[in-house]
Write an enzyme that holds these catalytic residues in place. Structure first.
Site, PDB file in Angstrom:
ATOM      1  N   LYS A  11       0.816  -1.212   0.000  1.00 60.72           N
ATOM      2  CA  LYS A  11       0.000   0.000   0.000  1.00 60.72           C
ATOM      3  C   LYS A  11       0.861   1.278   0.000  1.00 60.72           C
ATOM      4  O   LYS A  11       2.076   1.227   0.241  1.00 60.72           O
ATOM      5  CB  LYS A  11      -0.918  -0.020   1.222  1.00 60.72           C
ATOM      6  CG  LYS A  11      -1.954  -1.151   1.197  1.00 60.72           C
ATOM      7  CD  LYS A  11      -2.889  -1.078   2.399  1.00 60.72           C
ATOM      8  CE  LYS A  11      -3.982  -2.126   2.329  1.00 60.72           C
ATOM      9  NZ  LYS A  11      -4.934  -1.988   3.471  1.00 60.72           N
ATOM     10  N   TYR A  51     -12.554  -1.737  -3.721  1.00 63.30           N
ATOM     11  CA  TYR A  51     -13.053  -1.886  -2.346  1.00 63.30           C
ATOM     12  C   TYR A  51     -14.576  -1.757  -2.262  1.00 63.30           C
ATOM     13  O   TYR A  51     -15.102  -1.449  -1.184  1.00 63.30           O
ATOM     14  CB  TYR A  51     -12.384  -0.857  -1.432  1.00 63.30           C
ATOM     15  CG  TYR A  51     -10.992  -1.258  -0.984  1.00 63.30           C
ATOM     16  CD1 TYR A  51     -10.805  -2.334  -0.115  1.00 63.30           C
ATOM     17  CD2 TYR A  51      -9.868  -0.561  -1.399  1.00 63.30           C
ATOM     18  CE1 TYR A  51      -9.542  -2.712   0.309  1.00 63.30           C
ATOM     19  CE2 TYR A  51      -8.580  -0.926  -0.976  1.00 63.30           C
ATOM     20  CZ  TYR A  51      -8.439  -2.003  -0.116  1.00 63.30           C
ATOM     21  OH  TYR A  51      -7.189  -2.371   0.306  1.00 63.30           O
ATOM     22  N   ASN A 114      -1.926   0.284   6.835  1.00 66.81           N
ATOM     23  CA  ASN A 114      -1.399  -0.959   7.401  1.00 66.81           C
ATOM     24  C   ASN A 114      -0.543  -1.750   6.416  1.00 66.81           C
ATOM     25  O   ASN A 114      -0.383  -2.953   6.539  1.00 66.81           O
ATOM     26  CB  ASN A 114      -2.544  -1.795   7.975  1.00 66.81           C
ATOM     27  CG  ASN A 114      -3.617  -2.088   6.947  1.00 66.81           C
ATOM     28  OD1 ASN A 114      -3.476  -1.755   5.773  1.00 66.81           O
ATOM     29  ND2 ASN A 114      -4.688  -2.723   7.373  1.00 66.81           N
ATOM     30  N   HIS A 117      -2.310  -5.335   1.609  1.00 67.03           N
ATOM     31  CA  HIS A 117      -3.635  -5.936   1.414  1.00 67.03           C
ATOM     32  C   HIS A 117      -3.443  -7.398   1.052  1.00 67.03           C
ATOM     33  O   HIS A 117      -2.503  -7.741   0.339  1.00 67.03           O
ATOM     34  CB  HIS A 117      -4.379  -5.251   0.254  1.00 67.03           C
ATOM     35  CG  HIS A 117      -5.570  -6.043  -0.223  1.00 67.03           C
ATOM     36  ND1 HIS A 117      -6.810  -5.931   0.360  1.00 67.03           N
ATOM     37  CD2 HIS A 117      -5.685  -7.013  -1.186  1.00 67.03           C
ATOM     38  CE1 HIS A 117      -7.651  -6.780  -0.242  1.00 67.03           C
ATOM     39  NE2 HIS A 117      -6.992  -7.443  -1.175  1.00 67.03           N
ATOM     40  N   GLU A 128      -9.916 -10.689  -7.444  1.00 65.40           N
ATOM     41  CA  GLU A 128      -8.988  -9.570  -7.236  1.00 65.40           C
ATOM     42  C   GLU A 128      -7.779  -9.667  -8.165  1.00 65.40           C
ATOM     43  O   GLU A 128      -7.263  -8.640  -8.618  1.00 65.40           O
ATOM     44  CB  GLU A 128      -8.550  -9.533  -5.763  1.00 65.40           C
ATOM     45  CG  GLU A 128      -9.693  -9.166  -4.827  1.00 65.40           C
ATOM     46  CD  GLU A 128      -9.274  -9.083  -3.366  1.00 65.40           C
ATOM     47  OE1 GLU A 128     -10.137  -8.758  -2.525  1.00 65.40           O
ATOM     48  OE2 GLU A 128      -8.089  -9.327  -3.040  1.00 65.40           O
TER      49      GLU A 128
HETATM   50  P1  ADP Z   1      -8.121  -6.494   5.854  1.00 62.50           P
HETATM   51  O1  ADP Z   1      -7.260  -5.595   4.966  1.00 62.50           O
HETATM   52  O2  ADP Z   1      -7.365  -6.985   7.051  1.00 62.50           O
HETATM   53  O3  ADP Z   1      -8.779  -7.613   5.070  1.00 62.50           O
HETATM   54  P2  ADP Z   1     -10.712  -5.143   5.846  1.00 62.50           P
HETATM   55  O4  ADP Z   1     -11.001  -5.910   4.589  1.00 62.50           O
HETATM   56  O5  ADP Z   1     -11.702  -5.223   6.951  1.00 62.50           O
HETATM   57  O6  ADP Z   1      -9.282  -5.579   6.455  1.00 62.50           O
HETATM   58  O7  ADP Z   1     -10.500  -3.606   5.516  1.00 62.50           O
HETATM   59  C1  ADP Z   1      -9.878  -3.209   4.312  1.00 62.50           C
HETATM   60  C2  ADP Z   1      -8.944  -2.071   4.626  1.00 62.50           C
HETATM   61  O8  ADP Z   1      -9.710  -0.955   5.065  1.00 62.50           O
HETATM   62  C3  ADP Z   1      -7.953  -2.315   5.769  1.00 62.50           C
HETATM   63  O9  ADP Z   1      -6.808  -3.053   5.379  1.00 62.50           O
HETATM   64  C4  ADP Z   1      -7.613  -0.909   6.171  1.00 62.50           C
HETATM   65  O10 ADP Z   1      -6.685  -0.293   5.270  1.00 62.50           O
HETATM   66  C5  ADP Z   1      -8.967  -0.221   6.048  1.00 62.50           C
HETATM   67  N1  ADP Z   1      -9.719  -0.257   7.317  1.00 62.50           N
HETATM   68  C6  ADP Z   1     -10.312  -1.342   7.887  1.00 62.50           C
HETATM   69  N2  ADP Z   1     -10.913  -1.026   9.044  1.00 62.50           N
HETATM   70  C7  ADP Z   1     -10.697   0.307   9.226  1.00 62.50           C
HETATM   71  C8  ADP Z   1     -11.068   1.249  10.219  1.00 62.50           C
HETATM   72  N3  ADP Z   1     -11.781   0.880  11.302  1.00 62.50           N
HETATM   73  N4  ADP Z   1     -10.676   2.537  10.073  1.00 62.50           N
HETATM   74  C9  ADP Z   1      -9.964   2.921   8.990  1.00 62.50           C
HETATM   75  N5  ADP Z   1      -9.578   2.083   7.999  1.00 62.50           N
HETATM   76  C10 ADP Z   1      -9.932   0.794   8.115  1.00 62.50           C
HETATM   77 MG    MG Z   2     -10.184  -7.494   3.552  1.00 64.77          MG
END
Ligand code: ADP
Ligand code: MG
Length: 140
Positions: A11, A51, A114, A117, A128
């Protein structure tokens, strides 16, 4: 266990800090093979499409803004149990909750930024992967 493919994205927070190689080393050390890779910048519209599953979530707008704010590196990773293995070495979504040694624990800045992805199921991985790569881009 089967050989699987998963979609990984390094990212913008990580490309901005020039740590794509350090992240790739962790994939390779875990037994995942990078069989397609490209650096690109998503448009806002592309980030929204990628997304779309999160479109009702409160963080959707910020997430799409962030994911289009700088370069990303999209990748296809291949290996035994690749989808779950990749998620395991990424760690929990929020770096504060991620296990020691995981990529998000080491490199993630916060729950949004973070660093990586990863697809969450083989079915979603197939979708994807198609978002970013054609068959001829993937050399297993
Ligand atoms: P993951 O990437 O672990 O699969 P999700 O699919 O739930 O997590 O979320 C997609 C992305 O959205 C996350 O990797 C993160 O960048 C962002 N995200 C998720 N939850 C939050 C939150 N509570 N606040 C801000 N950004 C978030
Ligand atoms: Mg996810």
């Amino acid at each position: 266990m089967a050989v699987e493919r998963t979609l990984s994205i390094i990212k913008p927070d990580a490309t901005g800090r020039n740590i794509t190689g350090r992240i790739n080393t962790q994939f390779e050390d875990a037994g995942l093979r990078i069989i397609a890779q490209k650096r690109l910048r998503l448009t806002r519209e592309q980030a929204e499409a990628f997304y779309a599953v999160h479109s009702e979530r409160s963080f959707y707008g910020d997430l799409c803004e962030y994911m289009s704010s700088g370069p990303v590196v999209a990748q296809v990773l291949e290996g035994e149990n690749a989808v779950a293995l990749h998620r395991e070495i990424m760690g929990a979504t929020n770096p504060a909750n991620a296990a020691d040694g995981t990529i998000r624990k080491q490199f993630g800045l916060n729950v949004q930024e973070n660093s990586v992805h990863g697809s969450d199921s083989p079915e979603n991985a197939a979708q994807e992967i198609k978002f970013f790569f054609g068959d001829r881009d993937i050399v297993g």
